[in-house]
Design a protein around this motif. Sequence first.
Motif, PDB file in Angstrom:
ATOM      1  N   TYR A 186       0.835  -1.197   0.000  1.00 13.44           N
ATOM      2  CA  TYR A 186       0.000   0.000   0.000  1.00 13.44           C
ATOM      3  C   TYR A 186       0.871   1.249   0.000  1.00 13.44           C
ATOM      4  O   TYR A 186       1.847   1.350   0.740  1.00 13.44           O
ATOM      5  CB  TYR A 186      -0.871   0.055   1.258  1.00 13.44           C
ATOM      6  N   ASP A 187       0.486   2.204  -0.826  1.00 14.71           N
ATOM      7  CA  ASP A 187       1.024   3.563  -0.786  1.00 14.71           C
ATOM      8  C   ASP A 187      -0.182   4.471  -0.990  1.00 14.71           C
ATOM      9  O   ASP A 187      -0.357   5.062  -2.053  1.00 14.71           O
ATOM     10  CB  ASP A 187       2.078   3.763  -1.883  1.00 14.71           C
ATOM     11  N   LEU A 188      -1.041   4.541   0.015  1.00 11.22           N
ATOM     12  CA  LEU A 188      -2.338   5.193  -0.103  1.00 11.22           C
ATOM     13  C   LEU A 188      -2.149   6.706  -0.061  1.00 11.22           C
ATOM     14  O   LEU A 188      -2.093   7.323   0.996  1.00 11.22           O
ATOM     15  CB  LEU A 188      -3.275   4.699   1.008  1.00 11.22           C
ATOM     16  N   ARG A 189      -2.064   7.289  -1.234  1.00  9.25           N
ATOM     17  CA  ARG A 189      -1.635   8.676  -1.366  1.00  9.25           C
ATOM     18  C   ARG A 189      -2.585   9.681  -0.728  1.00  9.25           C
ATOM     19  O   ARG A 189      -2.149  10.719  -0.238  1.00  9.25           O
ATOM     20  CB  ARG A 189      -1.446   9.024  -2.840  1.00  9.25           C
ATOM     21  N   TYR A 190      -3.873   9.375  -0.731  1.00  5.72           N
ATOM     22  CA  TYR A 190      -4.812  10.360  -0.180  1.00  5.72           C
ATOM     23  C   TYR A 190      -4.920  10.268   1.343  1.00  5.72           C
ATOM     24  O   TYR A 190      -5.622  11.066   1.961  1.00  5.72           O
ATOM     25  CB  TYR A 190      -6.182  10.214  -0.840  1.00  5.72           C
ATOM     26  N   ALA A 191      -4.195   9.338   1.933  1.00  2.95           N
ATOM     27  CA  ALA A 191      -4.094   9.260   3.385  1.00  2.95           C
ATOM     28  C   ALA A 191      -2.856  10.006   3.880  1.00  2.95           C
ATOM     29  O   ALA A 191      -2.481   9.902   5.035  1.00  2.95           O
ATOM     30  CB  ALA A 191      -4.052   7.802   3.841  1.00  2.95           C
ATOM     31  N   SER A 192      -2.219  10.751   2.976  1.00  2.00           N
ATOM     32  CA  SER A 192      -1.059  11.572   3.312  1.00  2.00           C
ATOM     33  C   SER A 192      -1.114  12.823   2.430  1.00  2.00           C
ATOM     34  O   SER A 192      -1.920  12.888   1.506  1.00  2.00           O
ATOM     35  CB  SER A 192       0.237  10.806   3.047  1.00  2.00           C
ATOM     36  N   PRO A 193      -0.270  13.807   2.674  1.00  2.00           N
ATOM     37  CA  PRO A 193      -0.249  14.984   1.791  1.00  2.00           C
ATOM     38  C   PRO A 193       0.498  14.732   0.476  1.00  2.00           C
ATOM     39  O   PRO A 193       0.583  15.642  -0.347  1.00  2.00           O
ATOM     40  CB  PRO A 193       0.491  16.042   2.637  1.00  2.00           C
TER      41      PRO A 193
END
Length: 235
Positions: free
Chosen positions: A64-71
Amino acid sequence: MVRFALQYAFSVLFFIGASGIPATKAQPNILPVERSLSKHKKELRRFPYLEMIELKSLIPSIIYDLRYASPNNFMQRLMYPAGTNSTYLRRPAADSLLKVQQELKSQGLGIKIFDAYRPYSVTQHFWELVKDERYVANPAKGSNHNRGTAIDLTIIDIKIGEELDMGTGFDHFSDTAHHSFKQLPESVLQNREKLKNIMLKYGFAALSTEWWHYTYQSPIRFPVLDISFKKLRRQ
């Protein structure tokens, strides 16, 4: 298996293509959005394939690299609650993604996921900030991410843990991210083709303008959901 197939085929007769909910409940010109976990669970008892599968529960080896859970995304802000570490697809789409991962694994490769299910309220928030259908879905239509059938992903080399070079990063909104753009190194074109071919093989369709975006093809369009990640863990 036969019982499941019959139930699936029977249900298609009662589901409309535009919304994926029983036709008797649909309202013209209004996008139906399911916000109730209890109603979702009730539908699951009738139609098990509506289940939203947490992808690591089915495919533990994916990254996982869940981009919308980070800036670290094109909005440069959190779009999901801080600490979100789960993502979902509908059961048939998740089962097909498992086959993708199994085939890639035999080649020393694997999947990295940037995004999958996206609550409808997040799509509304995107639209409030960027009213441009080239980059975000119009809430009036809903997104296949809201339906649990779209996924944003890439391929990684398992041995070194690095992404294959796709020529651009995720959410790179220019023509260089288009499948039709060919002014790239041959190795990049081959990597994009590898991802596209295997996704198409297992029932996903490509989006012409985003090399990372694929939508599971189904005889119905699943209902749009606005149920939080936290609540989905209780389905």
